[in-house]
Design an enzyme around this catalytic site. Structure first.
Site, PDB file in Angstrom:
ATOM      1  NE  ARG A  87      -4.186  -1.771   0.811  1.00 59.54           N
ATOM      2  CZ  ARG A  87      -5.305  -1.448   1.424  1.00 59.54           C
ATOM      3  NH1 ARG A  87      -5.536  -0.221   1.775  1.00 59.54           N
ATOM      4  NH2 ARG A  87      -6.210  -2.351   1.656  1.00 59.54           N
TER       5      ARG A  87
ATOM      6  CG  ASP B  20      -9.290  -2.439  -3.734  1.00 58.30           C
ATOM      7  OD1 ASP B  20      -8.636  -1.880  -2.840  1.00 58.30           O
ATOM      8  OD2 ASP B  20     -10.114  -3.343  -3.514  1.00 58.30           O
TER       9      ASP B  20
HETATM   10  O1  CP3 Z   1       0.057   0.862  -3.315  1.00 54.88           O
HETATM   11  C1  CP3 Z   1      -0.507  -0.250  -3.346  1.00 54.88           C
HETATM   12  O2  CP3 Z   1      -0.242  -1.163  -2.541  1.00 54.88           O
HETATM   13  C2  CP3 Z   1      -1.492  -0.536  -4.458  1.00 54.88           C
HETATM   14  C3  CP3 Z   1      -2.836  -0.294  -4.138  1.00 54.88           C
HETATM   15  C4  CP3 Z   1      -3.703  -1.232  -3.351  1.00 54.88           C
HETATM   16  C5  CP3 Z   1      -4.939  -0.782  -2.812  1.00 54.88           C
HETATM   17  N1  CP3 Z   1      -5.605  -1.865  -2.326  1.00 54.88           N
HETATM   18  C6  CP3 Z   1      -5.398   0.612  -2.814  1.00 54.88           C
HETATM   19  C7  CP3 Z   1      -6.457   1.038  -1.881  1.00 54.88           C
HETATM   20  C8  CP3 Z   1      -3.612  -2.613  -3.103  1.00 54.88           C
HETATM   21  C9  CP3 Z   1      -2.469  -3.581  -3.408  1.00 54.88           C
HETATM   22  C10 CP3 Z   1      -4.823  -2.986  -2.460  1.00 54.88           C
HETATM   23  C11 CP3 Z   1      -5.133  -4.385  -2.090  1.00 54.88           C
HETATM   24  C12 CP3 Z   1      -6.275  -4.634  -1.197  1.00 54.88           C
HETATM   25  N2  CP3 Z   1      -7.514  -4.053  -1.216  1.00 54.88           N
HETATM   26  C13 CP3 Z   1      -6.289  -5.651  -0.216  1.00 54.88           C
HETATM   27  C14 CP3 Z   1      -5.156  -6.606   0.068  1.00 54.88           C
HETATM   28  C15 CP3 Z   1      -4.119  -5.988   0.903  1.00 54.88           C
HETATM   29  C16 CP3 Z   1      -4.471  -5.903   2.354  1.00 54.88           C
HETATM   30  O3  CP3 Z   1      -4.470  -4.777   2.853  1.00 54.88           O
HETATM   31  O4  CP3 Z   1      -4.711  -6.951   2.965  1.00 54.88           O
HETATM   32  C17 CP3 Z   1      -7.556  -5.623   0.408  1.00 54.88           C
HETATM   33  C18 CP3 Z   1      -8.009  -6.511   1.556  1.00 54.88           C
HETATM   34  C19 CP3 Z   1      -8.321  -4.615  -0.234  1.00 54.88           C
HETATM   35  C20 CP3 Z   1      -9.739  -4.239   0.028  1.00 54.88           C
HETATM   36  C21 CP3 Z   1      -9.808  -2.839   0.466  1.00 54.88           C
HETATM   37  N3  CP3 Z   1      -9.713  -1.737  -0.377  1.00 54.88           N
HETATM   38  C22 CP3 Z   1      -9.985  -2.350   1.784  1.00 54.88           C
HETATM   39  C23 CP3 Z   1     -10.124  -3.227   3.014  1.00 54.88           C
HETATM   40  C24 CP3 Z   1     -10.000  -0.952   1.696  1.00 54.88           C
HETATM   41  C25 CP3 Z   1     -10.249   0.014   2.792  1.00 54.88           C
HETATM   42  C26 CP3 Z   1      -9.224  -0.059   3.821  1.00 54.88           C
HETATM   43  C27 CP3 Z   1      -8.526   1.221   3.920  1.00 54.88           C
HETATM   44  O5  CP3 Z   1      -7.305   1.210   3.734  1.00 54.88           O
HETATM   45  O6  CP3 Z   1      -9.232   2.207   4.186  1.00 54.88           O
HETATM   46  C28 CP3 Z   1      -9.790  -0.584   0.353  1.00 54.88           C
HETATM   47  C29 CP3 Z   1      -9.706   0.785  -0.177  1.00 54.88           C
HETATM   48  C30 CP3 Z   1      -8.363   1.159  -0.719  1.00 54.88           C
HETATM   49  N4  CP3 Z   1      -7.602   0.372  -1.538  1.00 54.88           N
HETATM   50  C31 CP3 Z   1      -7.705   2.396  -0.529  1.00 54.88           C
HETATM   51  C32 CP3 Z   1      -6.502   2.336  -1.248  1.00 54.88           C
HETATM   52  C33 CP3 Z   1      -5.474   3.414  -1.399  1.00 54.88           C
HETATM   53  C34 CP3 Z   1      -8.252   3.591   0.257  1.00 54.88           C
HETATM   54  C35 CP3 Z   1      -9.294   4.233  -0.598  1.00 54.88           C
HETATM   55  C36 CP3 Z   1      -9.256   5.724  -0.588  1.00 54.88           C
HETATM   56  O7  CP3 Z   1      -8.381   6.325  -1.242  1.00 54.88           O
HETATM   57  O8  CP3 Z   1     -10.151   6.307   0.013  1.00 54.88           O
END
Ligand code: CP3
Length: 349
Positions: A24, A73
């Site tokens: 992330r 995502d």
């Molecule tokens: O830089 C990177 O790593 C690439 C981007 C990336 C995102 N999500 C962006 C994101 C990656 C590799 C993911 C994978 C992801 N998404 C996973 C597996 C990794 C892990 O953390 O276990 C999972 C479970 C998700 C599902 C997901 N998407 C969740 C649980 C959330 C909310 C949690 C949070 O961080 O608030 C997201 C949203 C998300 N995905 C954001 C980002 C930058 C935040 C959204 C925003 O900008 O408002």
């Protein structure tokens, strides 16, 4: 020259230090990301190659890590299969799967037509990284079938992920069919990302750790094995991240992944002992430790590296994604502490 991260994945003893990147690494802890998100919503960023590339590049410029991971995502393919996904900011399913009929209704999307924004963003990123000419790897990614299924059968917000197993028992055949469909979509999606220019892919089984070994062998491992086999056959390496997986490590050795990405619950020397020398390891600083003083972050990172007994076969990272309020300069401190070089515990091997 081959990216450092690929050489580490090959277990090469010739590397002078471990590669480092941060799960992330593009996201809300960065001011540039927050500024871009004021103008564009999250899904628009994921689905617009120019925006996805800009966000992917932000941590490359700031942190100078050894790998970029394409901004997207894990739920993007679920949306292409027919699940309406919102982010608030955590994922919410508007039409979660409730029955076998809902599983039957899921579509197998054409990657070329419906997920081509990801492959386009990857080929654009390939160009950006090649222009930097310092051998950074580009990573593609997808969610593992078990973790994706857990999201797709529940509206959210998500807490304990116990409903995956509940659904599996109530609708056993439908669960198998859902996991089969996801295996096929994820395999094709990952291979397409590699063909577009990713050097390797990471498979996120973020909620695999909620399962016992026995349930993991039933509901997650066989599907991951098929995906790893498919991607391996196409000629690309797979990094497998499983959250909370200390109890699963002996099982994960059989996944067919080239590298296991582990959390902080076990020290790296113990992880290496369990997984053996044939598989690379990635990890494992607790992201909460990035809130410490810079000197503490430095010491913890160096202590983490000093646990390693082998030279090749290791990629430095956190044990889970960086937290959204992390001070950015602390993330930089972590990356720099790794890039300083290393002296593994046992240099004679
Ligand atoms: O830089 C990177 O790593 C690439 C981007 C990336 C995102 N999500 C962006 C994101 C990656 C590799 C993911 C994978 C992801 N998404 C996973 C597996 C990794 C892990 O953390 O276990 C999972 C479970 C998700 C599902 C997901 N998407 C969740 C649980 C959330 C909310 C949690 C949070 O961080 O608030 C997201 C949203 C998300 N995905 C954001 C980002 C930058 C935040 C959204 C925003 O900008 O408002």
């Amino acid at each position: 020259m081959k990216p450092l991260l690929l050489r580490a994945l090959e277990n090469s003893d010739s590397i002078s230090r471990p590669p480092v990147w941060i799960m992330r690494q593009a996201g809300r802890y960065m001011e540039d990301y927050r500024a871009l998100r004021e103008k564009h919503d999250f899904l628009t960023v994921c689905r617009t190659p120019e925006l996805a590339v800009e966000v992917t590049m932000q941590p490359i410029r700031f942190l100078n890590p050894d790998a970029a991971i394409i901004f997207s995502d894990i739920l993007i393919p679920a949306a292409a299969m027919g699940i309406e996904v919102d982010f608030a900011p955590g994922p919410v399913m508007r039409n979660p799967i409730k029955s076998a009929a809902d599983v039957n209704a899921l579509r197998l999307p054409s990657i070329e037509k419906e997920l081509n924004f990801t492959t386009t963003a990857i080929s654009m990123m390939r160009g950006e990284l090649d222009a930097l000419s310092d051998n950074k790897a580009l990573l593609g990614f997808a969610g593992a079938p078990w973790t994706l299924a857990c999201y797709m059968i529940e509206r959210g917000p998500f807490k304990h992920f116990e409903n995956g197993l509940v659904f599996a028992q109530r609708f056993e055949k439908a669960m198998d069919s859902l996991l089969d469909k996801l295996t096929s979509v994820v395999s094709d999606y990952l291979i397409a990302q590699c063909e577009a220019g990713a050097n390797a892919v990471q498979l996120f089984d973020s909620w695999g750790g909620v399962l016992s070994t026995e349930d993991y062998q039933r509901y997650s491992l066989p599907y991951i094995r098929r995906i790893c086999e498919n991607v391996r056959r196409a000629g690309y390496p797979v990094i497998l991240y499983v959250g909370g997986s200390s109890h699963l490590l002996p099982t994960l050795v059989e996944s067919g992944a080239h590298c296991l990405s582990v959390d902080w619950r076990l020290p790296l020397d113990q992880v290496e002992k369990i997984v053996g020398s044939g598989i690379a390891v990635q990890g494992n600083l607790n992201p909460a430790h990035l809130y410490g003083q810079p000197s503490e972050i430095y010491n913890r990172t160096r202590a983490m590296l000093s646990k390693l007994e082998r030279r090749g076969g290791f990629i430095a990272n956190l044990g889970h994604g960086i937290l959204p309020t992390t001070p950015p300069e602390n993330a930089l401190q972590f990356v720099r502490a790794v890039q300083e070089g290393w002296e593994p515990a046992n240099t004679t091997r």
